[in-house]
Each structure stands twice: as structure tokens, then as C-alpha cells.
Design an enzyme around this catalytic site. Structure first.
Site, PDB file in Angstrom:
ATOM      1  N   LYS A 172      40.974  18.124 -11.934  1.00 17.56           N
ATOM      2  CA  LYS A 172      40.772  16.786 -12.484  1.00 17.56           C
ATOM      3  C   LYS A 172      40.785  16.774 -14.010  1.00 17.56           C
ATOM      4  CE  LYS A 172      39.649  13.496 -10.430  1.00 17.56           C
ATOM      5  NZ  LYS A 172      40.407  12.367  -9.827  1.00 17.56           N
TER       6      LYS A 172
ATOM      7  N   CYS B 195      32.238  37.999  -3.316  1.00 13.75           N
ATOM      8  CA  CYS B 195      31.563  37.611  -2.072  1.00 13.75           C
ATOM      9  C   CYS B 195      32.258  38.274  -0.871  1.00 13.75           C
ATOM     10  CB  CYS B 195      31.516  36.092  -1.952  1.00 13.75           C
ATOM     11  SG  CYS B 195      30.358  35.521  -0.675  1.00 13.75           S
ATOM     12  N   TYR B 196      33.015  37.514  -0.076  1.00 14.73           N
ATOM     13  CA  TYR B 196      33.738  38.129   1.027  1.00 14.73           C
ATOM     14  C   TYR B 196      34.688  39.210   0.511  1.00 14.73           C
ATOM     15  CZ  TYR B 196      37.291  38.818   4.568  1.00 14.73           C
ATOM     16  OH  TYR B 196      38.178  39.398   5.448  1.00 14.73           O
TER      17      TYR B 196
ATOM     18  N   VAL C 290      42.982   8.033 -12.057  1.00 17.52           N
ATOM     19  CA  VAL C 290      43.769   8.824 -13.006  1.00 17.52           C
ATOM     20  C   VAL C 290      44.817   9.666 -12.285  1.00 17.52           C
ATOM     21  CG1 VAL C 290      42.134  10.754 -13.064  1.00 17.52           C
ATOM     22  CG2 VAL C 290      43.620  10.331 -15.033  1.00 17.52           C
ATOM     23  N   ASP C 291      44.513  10.163 -11.081  1.00 18.13           N
ATOM     24  CA  ASP C 291      45.457  11.038 -10.377  1.00 18.13           C
ATOM     25  C   ASP C 291      46.736  10.292  -9.987  1.00 18.13           C
ATOM     26  OD1 ASP C 291      43.428  12.922 -10.562  1.00 18.13           O
ATOM     27  OD2 ASP C 291      42.694  12.546  -8.542  1.00 18.13           O
TER      28      ASP C 291
ATOM     29  N   GLY D 220      35.161  33.780   1.465  1.00 24.04           N
ATOM     30  CA  GLY D 220      35.699  33.156   2.668  1.00 24.04           C
ATOM     31  C   GLY D 220      34.618  32.997   3.716  1.00 24.04           C
TER      32      GLY D 220
ATOM     33  N   GLU E 175      32.353  32.187 -10.649  1.00 17.78           N
ATOM     34  CA  GLU E 175      33.137  30.972 -10.905  1.00 17.78           C
ATOM     35  C   GLU E 175      32.287  29.708 -10.851  1.00 17.78           C
ATOM     36  OE1 GLU E 175      33.695  31.815  -6.424  1.00 17.78           O
ATOM     37  OE2 GLU E 175      33.276  32.909  -8.279  1.00 17.78           O
TER      38      GLU E 175
ATOM     39  N   HIS F 216      28.938  34.668  -7.106  1.00 23.05           N
ATOM     40  CA  HIS F 216      30.086  33.852  -7.501  1.00 23.05           C
ATOM     41  C   HIS F 216      30.044  33.542  -9.000  1.00 23.05           C
ATOM     42  CE1 HIS F 216      31.626  32.845  -3.454  1.00 23.05           C
ATOM     43  NE2 HIS F 216      30.363  32.956  -3.085  1.00 23.05           N
TER      44      HIS F 216
END
Length: 509
Positions: free
Chosen positions: A365, A83-84, A227-228, A57, A172, A170
Site C-alpha cells: 500500500k 519461524c517455520y 488509491v489502488d 508457514g 519482519e 519474526h
């Protein structure tokens, strides 16, 4: 009941990427408020909670805005702070957190002191992605250090008896090379979650939910051809049939020949299509506007007003949008900074006369593309490059005029024609041109010129949350540059963007 990992969203821009990585392990994940209580987690109804991840954050652990139930750390669950979140756990248990003497942003080398727990199987040194100003300087006696970096003496730790871990970096983000191994260690081994979540029932469940929510009312959808919005339209049409009216707005900001292609494509899909020519309206409202956030707000306002007018004609009560997870997090949350407002999220006017329905709001996506294929949509839709809602307006840096839009439209067409022709063996996510607000001296036909500059942006990505610039062969870039400067009289210079996301975003505005 399905096993799941819940992510406490403290506003980190990678929060939803955490959830996405967990889903890649075939374990369900949900994003929840950071103010959730330990009691609410114990009584959680949506899934069987096996673990908790506390996100990063933008704030400090000393901020008075933050409300965190420390009792969560007493739950018999796997807990991981990133992290945070890493700092918050240390601070909440009596450790020390201070502003770092030197900030860490970008790729850093972590020294793994103990390759155990979440770090099991990692090398002595690991390339990891850092993005922080504060750092943990002290941990309680019942915790132990697992890793450090040059500027973070406690870059990873764990509780000696409980399943509580903290990472300053991180995992991720794709730039952390063994990030998925860290998640696999935490989710599957430490938390013991079963990898049995699939998207197989998404279409069926979504159609049922849309039908229940909309009922016999009429809905209108903002159909862009991407596509969305296409997937959102097909799902809604399956749920309510002719009660859905698909509206394509020609803003004058689309790519070369795009309005004609979209109209032809969606008339063939029988989506009750209406085309509205609003080119003069959009250009008039954008005249003199240079700030990118103002552009987005103005475009969002105009879109909504156009749909309200269309809805009034058909007595619609619901506006369907193709909003996805990255749109939502980039537009900001209670604890998150706004990176850029999306015209269908942060750009919505305060007083809206239509109920909003976002059937894809929990998907990324690549997940939307899977649904598109399940729905049998053509490749022109399922493999279409992402295109921003504000369209070419945010690929013209500075003021919008029909002439400047035409320059970037022609340059964009050259870029994508050459990329398609080359069939480059790369995982290209997006390729496009940007018109910069500066001119430079050139020589064309033995004559001094003073003309516009085009920047080329081509990136590789899996989900749009992070991206690397594509290492395009020089001969392809040379053809692109030569064509642009030869075919577009107003341009005499072409540059190539070599920046990853992060620190940049994919779009320039």
C-alpha cells in the site's frame, strides 16, 4: 543486473512483509515457490541472487505436503530461515523439531547468547514477536546457538562455517524492535547485496507492460475511488487511452456521500467513467447471509457479473483490478491459510469470462501511494484511507439490510469527522465503525432502551500487514461516543477495539 534476495513462500502470513522489509533497504526482493530447486536459483534470470530467506508457514516440518530441495543449503549464498524456515533448516540437516510444551504467540523476550552475525549489535535481551507451536530442540554439531527464550532453547542459530542462519521469531513484524537491524545485518553484510533498487521506473515500465499485454483490446476496470484502483486506472489509461472503460458500481454499501464524490472526482480525471446502480441487486443477493466469507464470495461474484455485463456492452476482453500484495497473501496461497477472501482475489468465480490484469499485484500500500504521487493524483486519492472491497458489508457483523448498513454508515461518518476535526498527531492508517450483532440495555431520556452496539476501530500502520490500535485521547473518543448515541437513534452503546494486528486483522470480518 540488480542484486536481489529471494523469499521462499511456505505460506506464512508475513511472507510478503519479509519482501517489503528488504525493499525498505533498497534491495530488490522477489517471492518464489518453495519448491524451487537449487539449480533454478543458480540459473535465476530475473536478478542476481545474493541471499535466500525461507518464510514461516502454517504447517509442520513433518508434513508430507512440503517439498524442499535440501541442495539449496549447499549454495554459496546467505540463507536465513524464519519461524517455520528456522525449523525446516534444522530438520533438513539432522536436527530435532518437536511440538513445544508451551506455545509462543505474541511479544516474547529473547536472550541473545552471541550477538554475532545476524544478531550483531543487538542487546542482551530483545523484545521479539513469536508465532509458533513447534520448536527446535537440537541442532547438528556444525551449528551453534545464538539466542534462546524461556520456551525455545534454540531460538536462533547459525552454521559455524557457512552463511546459514535460523530465527524462531519474526524480524519482519514491527513488534520485533530491532527487526530491521537483523535484516540489515543479513542482507547488506552477510549477503553483500547492493542497496541500489528504486521504484523510479515503475510507472514507465508498467505502462509499457500494460500496453504490450492488452494491445488494441478494450479493458474495463473496477473503479472504487481508493488509491489502488485509481492508480491501476491511471496507469492503464496511459497505456491504452480510450480503450479503457472505468466502471463504478454503486452497491449501496459505500460510505456517506461516497458515490457522488467518486463520480465527480473521476469525471474530472477523464477516465471514461460509467456509473452502474446495482444497489437492489447486491442487497437481494446478501439477504439472510451472515457468514463473512459467504458475504465476500457473493460480493465478488456480483462484482464480476456486473463487469461482465458492462464488458459485453463494450466488447471488452480484459478486467483490470487494483489488487496489491496484502490482498493476495490474505486470500491464501497453495501453502497458506486463508485469513479472508478479498472480493478481487479469493472471491473470483471459477469460470471467468474476462482476462485479469493486476498491474499493482507486486506492490504494498505505501508503495502504491508513492506511485500515486508520481502520477500527480490529488490528495483525496493519495491519502484516502484504505477501504475494503466488500465495503460496509463486512463492517456489519451478521445479516445485511439497508437499515443496518445505514446505521454503520452514519456511525462511520461521525468517527472520521471527529478524527479529521481533531487532527490527531498520529499515523492513523484506518478509522471506522463496526455494527455488532448484539444489543444491550441502556438508559436514554430516563427510559430503558435495548439497542445496538457500535465498535470503533482506529489503527496505526505502515503497510497494513501489521497494525497497532491507536491511542486516541479520551476526549476525542468521548465526542465520538456522545455523537453516535445522540445522533443515531438505533445505538445506545459504543466500545473501542484495543487489539493489534496480529493477533487480530484490521477489519472485523
Amino acid at each position: 543486473m540488480t542484486d536481489c534476495i529471494i523469499v521462499l513462500d511456505f505460506g506464512g502470513q508475513y511472507c510478503h512483509l519479509i519482501a517489503r522489509r528488504i525493499r525498505e533497504l533498497n534491495v530488490y526482493s522477489e517471492i518464489v515457490s518453495p519448491e524451487i530447486t537449487a539449480e533454478a536459483i543458480e540459473d535465476y534470470r530475473d536478478c542476481r541472487v545474493r541471499g535466500i530467506i525461507i518464510s514461516g508457514g502454517p504447517q509442520s516440518v513433518y508434513s508430507e505436503r512440503i517439498k524442499f530441495d535440501k541442495n539449496i543449503l549447499n549454495l554459496d549464498l546467505g540463507i536465513l530461515g524464519l519461524c517455520y524456515g528456522h525449523q525446516l533448516i534444522a530438520y533438513s540437516t539432522g536436527g530435532g523439531v518437536e511440538t513445544a510444551g508451551k506455545k509462543e504467540f505474541g511479544i516474547t523476550t529473547a536472550i541473545i547468547d552471541k550477538p554475532e552475525g545476524i544478531l550483531k549489535g543487538l542487546n542482551r535481551t530483545e523484545r521479539v514477536w513469536m508465532s509458533h507451536s513447534d520448536t527446535v530442540t537440537r541442532i547438528p554439531d556444525d551449528y551453534e546457538i545464538l539466542a534462546h527464550t524461556q520456551n525455545s532453547p534454540i531460538a536462533a542459530y547459525r552454521h559455524k562455517t557457512k552463511h546459514i542462519y535460523g530465527l524462531q521469531w519474526h524480524p519482519e513484524v514491527v513488534h520485533t524492535e530491532n527487526g530491521m537491524r537483523i535484516f540489515r545485518n543479513f542482507v547488506l553484510e552477510i549477503c553483500g547485496a547492493k542497496p541500489n533498487w528504486r521504484m523510479d521506473n515503475f510507472v514507465e515500465n508498467s505502462v509499457s507492460e500494460i500496453r504490450e499485454r492488452v494491445g488494441d483490446r478494450t479493458a474495463v476496470i473496477a473503479l472504487s475511488g481508493g488509491v489502488d484502483s485509481s492508480v491501476a486506472a491511471i496507469l492503464t489509461a496511459r497505456a491504452i487511452g480510450k480503450n479503457l472503460v472505468s466502471v463504478f458500481v454503486d452497491t449501496g454499501l459505500m460510505r456517506k456521500n461516497e458515490p457522488e464524490q467518486i463520480e465527480k472526482m473521476f469525471r474530472n480525471l477523464h477516465l471514461n467513467l460509467r456509473v452502474i446502480d446495482a444497489r437492489s441487486r447486491f442487497f437481494k443477493s446478501l439477504k439472510g447471509v451472515k457468514d463473512p466469507e459467504k458475504k465476500r464470495k457473493i460480493i465478488g461474484e456480483n462484482f464480476i457479473r456486473v463487469f461482465e455485463e458492462a464488458a459485453k456492452d463494450i466488447d471488452a476482453k480484459v478486467l483490470v483490478q487494483g489488487t496489491i500484495y496484502p490482498d493476495r497473501i490474505e486470500s491464501g496461497t497453495r501453502y497458506a491459510s486463508t485469513i479472508k477472501s478479498h472480493h478481487n482475489v479469493g472471491g473470483l468465480p471459477d469460470k471467468l469470462k474476462l482476462e485479469i490484469l493486476e498491474p499493482l499485484a507486486e506492490l504494498y500500500k505505501d508503495e502504491v501511494r508513492v506511485v500515486a504521487k508520481d502520477l500527480g493524483l490529488p490528495k483525496d486519492i493519495t491519502e484516502r484511507m484504505p477501504f475494503p472491497g466488500p465495503a460496509l458489508a463486512i463492517r456489519v457483523i451478521g445479516e445485511i439490510t439497508p437499515e443496518r448498513i445505514n446505521i454503520v454508515r452514519r456511525a462511520d461518518a461521525v468517527v472520521n469527522e471527529e478524527i479529521r476535526r481533531a487532527k490527531a498527531d498520529m499515523n492513523i492508517w484506518q478509522s471506522f465503525a463496526v455494527l455488532l450483532p448484539l444489543k444491550s440495555v441502556g438508559v436514554q431520556g430516563d427510559t430503558r432502551t435495548y439497542k445496538n452496539t457500535i465498535a470503533i476501530r482506529i489503527v496505526e500502520s505502515r503497510d497494513g500487514m501489521t497494525a497497532n490500535f491507536a491511542r486516541i485521547p479520551y476526549d476525542i473518543l468521548e465526542r465520538i461516543s456522545t455523537r453516535i448515541t445522540n445522533e443515531i437513534p438505533a445505538v445506545n452503546r459504543v466500545v473501542y477495539d484495543l487489539t493489534h494486528k496480529p493477533p487480530a486483522t484490521i477489519e472485523w470480518e
